[in-house]
Enzyme design. Sequence first.
Site, PDB file in Angstrom:
ATOM      1  N   ASP A  91      30.055 -46.407-147.069  1.00 27.99           N
ATOM      2  CA  ASP A  91      30.793 -46.086-145.652  1.00 27.99           C
ATOM      3  C   ASP A  91      30.879 -44.077-145.859  1.00 27.99           C
ATOM      4  O   ASP A  91      31.951 -43.484-145.199  1.00 27.99           O
ATOM      5  CB  ASP A  91      32.303 -46.381-145.443  1.00 27.99           C
ATOM      6  CG  ASP A  91      32.895 -46.054-146.998  1.00 27.99           C
ATOM      7  OD1 ASP A  91      31.955 -45.350-147.665  1.00 27.99           O
ATOM      8  OD2 ASP A  91      34.301 -46.504-147.698  1.00 27.99           O
ATOM      9  N   SER A  92      29.798 -43.689-146.681  1.00 27.97           N
ATOM     10  CA  SER A  92      30.008 -42.279-146.570  1.00 27.97           C
ATOM     11  C   SER A  92      29.658 -41.565-145.520  1.00 27.97           C
ATOM     12  O   SER A  92      29.052 -40.316-145.670  1.00 27.97           O
ATOM     13  CB  SER A  92      29.531 -42.225-148.042  1.00 27.97           C
ATOM     14  OG  SER A  92      28.194 -42.700-148.003  1.00 27.97           O
TER      15      SER A  92
ATOM     16  N   GLU B   7      35.693 -51.375-152.799  1.00 26.71           N
ATOM     17  CA  GLU B   7      35.843 -50.711-153.643  1.00 26.71           C
ATOM     18  C   GLU B   7      37.831 -51.266-154.430  1.00 26.71           C
ATOM     19  O   GLU B   7      38.163 -51.823-153.473  1.00 26.71           O
ATOM     20  CB  GLU B   7      36.794 -49.442-153.290  1.00 26.71           C
ATOM     21  CG  GLU B   7      35.157 -48.635-152.505  1.00 26.71           C
ATOM     22  CD  GLU B   7      35.992 -47.156-151.872  1.00 26.71           C
ATOM     23  OE1 GLU B   7      37.030 -46.851-151.800  1.00 26.71           O
ATOM     24  OE2 GLU B   7      34.340 -46.779-151.753  1.00 26.71           O
TER      25      GLU B   7
ATOM     26  N   ASP C 201      28.723 -51.866-147.417  1.00 26.01           N
ATOM     27  CA  ASP C 201      30.303 -51.452-147.741  1.00 26.01           C
ATOM     28  C   ASP C 201      31.394 -51.887-146.790  1.00 26.01           C
ATOM     29  O   ASP C 201      31.202 -51.587-145.607  1.00 26.01           O
ATOM     30  CB  ASP C 201      29.807 -49.730-147.688  1.00 26.01           C
ATOM     31  CG  ASP C 201      31.097 -49.081-148.778  1.00 26.01           C
ATOM     32  OD1 ASP C 201      31.084 -49.780-149.797  1.00 26.01           O
ATOM     33  OD2 ASP C 201      30.646 -47.868-149.350  1.00 26.01           O
TER      34      ASP C 201
ATOM     35  N   GLU D 269      31.785 -44.454-160.020  1.00 24.23           N
ATOM     36  CA  GLU D 269      32.201 -42.651-159.850  1.00 24.23           C
ATOM     37  C   GLU D 269      32.695 -41.999-160.348  1.00 24.23           C
ATOM     38  O   GLU D 269      33.974 -42.139-160.551  1.00 24.23           O
ATOM     39  CB  GLU D 269      32.460 -42.899-158.159  1.00 24.23           C
ATOM     40  CG  GLU D 269      32.010 -42.348-157.624  1.00 24.23           C
ATOM     41  CD  GLU D 269      32.387 -41.802-156.458  1.00 24.23           C
ATOM     42  OE1 GLU D 269      31.678 -42.962-155.312  1.00 24.23           O
ATOM     43  OE2 GLU D 269      32.414 -40.561-155.266  1.00 24.23           O
TER      44      GLU D 269
ATOM     45  N   LYS E 188      29.852 -54.230-150.821  1.00 24.03           N
ATOM     46  CA  LYS E 188      30.275 -53.587-151.995  1.00 24.03           C
ATOM     47  C   LYS E 188      31.344 -53.663-151.113  1.00 24.03           C
ATOM     48  O   LYS E 188      32.523 -52.964-150.306  1.00 24.03           O
ATOM     49  CB  LYS E 188      29.858 -52.755-151.956  1.00 24.03           C
ATOM     50  CG  LYS E 188      30.042 -51.404-152.949  1.00 24.03           C
ATOM     51  CD  LYS E 188      29.152 -50.153-153.588  1.00 24.03           C
ATOM     52  CE  LYS E 188      29.603 -48.812-152.378  1.00 24.03           C
ATOM     53  NZ  LYS E 188      30.943 -48.451-152.472  1.00 24.03           N
TER      54      LYS E 188
HETATM   55  O1  KIV Z   1      29.931 -44.621-149.223  1.00 26.10           O
HETATM   56  C1  KIV Z   1      28.994 -44.347-150.485  1.00 26.10           C
HETATM   57  O2  KIV Z   1      27.929 -44.006-150.007  1.00 26.10           O
HETATM   58  C2  KIV Z   1      29.480 -45.114-151.599  1.00 26.10           C
HETATM   59  C3  KIV Z   1      28.814 -44.040-153.049  1.00 26.10           C
HETATM   60  C4  KIV Z   1      28.558 -42.841-153.162  1.00 26.10           C
HETATM   61  C5  KIV Z   1      28.424 -44.607-153.993  1.00 26.10           C
HETATM   62  O3  KIV Z   1      30.188 -45.594-152.093  1.00 26.10           O
END
Ligand code: KIV
Length: 293
Positions: free
Chosen positions: A68-69, A142, A111, A209, A140
């Site tokens: 989600d970056s 968090e 994500d 992280e 993924k």
């Molecule tokens: O969203 C993302 O790119 C991430 C990485 C920084 C691990 O969660």
Amino acid sequence: MTSPTPDPATPYGTLPPTAAPALRKPISLPRLLEMHARGEKITMLTAYDATFAAVADAAGVDCILVGDSLGMVCQGLSSTVGVTLETMRYHVESVARGLRRSQATAWLIGDLPFGAYHESKEQALRSAAVLMQAGAHMVKLEGGGWTAETVRFLVERGIPVCAHLGLTPQTVHALGGYRVQGKTAESATLLKLQAHALQDAGATLLVLEMVPAALSAELTSELLHCPTIGIGAGSGTAGQVLVLHDMLGVNLGKMPKFVRNFMLGAPGIREAMHAYVSAVKDGTFPDNSQHAW
Ligand code: KIV
């Protein structure tokens, strides 16, 4: 002037020791766990579109994370909080299509964005199904202890889960900024408890992280069934992940201290990605002496 003839083995030209896609075995969860058991470092890189994902795969990246970056590097947001499930679905689908077209072998992780798994485990299942149907192999999410029940629920229903602890960007406002986590004895103990709870719940990868190198190395040796993937967490993790734009040196914001610009000295993007893969595999990236924590 004639242009160089492309290498027929890959659509992206010649890359040193990486095998052509047709010769590589697809990365699966058992293969990732096997790599970890053998002590081979796992490489992960973010990608958000078909082309970059295929190039990363051809460069030998084991896992592609549609992170989600993308909210920050593609959409220009100031944090990942504004990213929606529909946006994640769109990018996961684009990446999956690119990987399929190039007969790629990488493991694809999608994500779950902010708000898509916070309400209930049933909501998390519906959101995860959207990303899995778009082509992800794993999702993924968090967070610490509160996510363990959700992780178990998803894993029991056949959805592999990568957990994410330490600096969790979706909670940046609660954390007070992009800061190192687990520096005090108390916060390190909590992080360890959370990591074990997530492994026990069935998480099979764990992103750590911005965590002190000693703490992530300790956790890596304790978590036998859940390889750790570090980002700003030192060299003692089972693998590494970087944000694509950071490692290509085109981050518009402040470059995190732990990032290496792999374009320096590389003739092109393919070679930079290959240099990243080689540096992680041979243990020359990251360099713990460059860690301030
Ligand atoms: O969203 C993302 O790119 C991430 C990485 C920084 C691990 O969660």
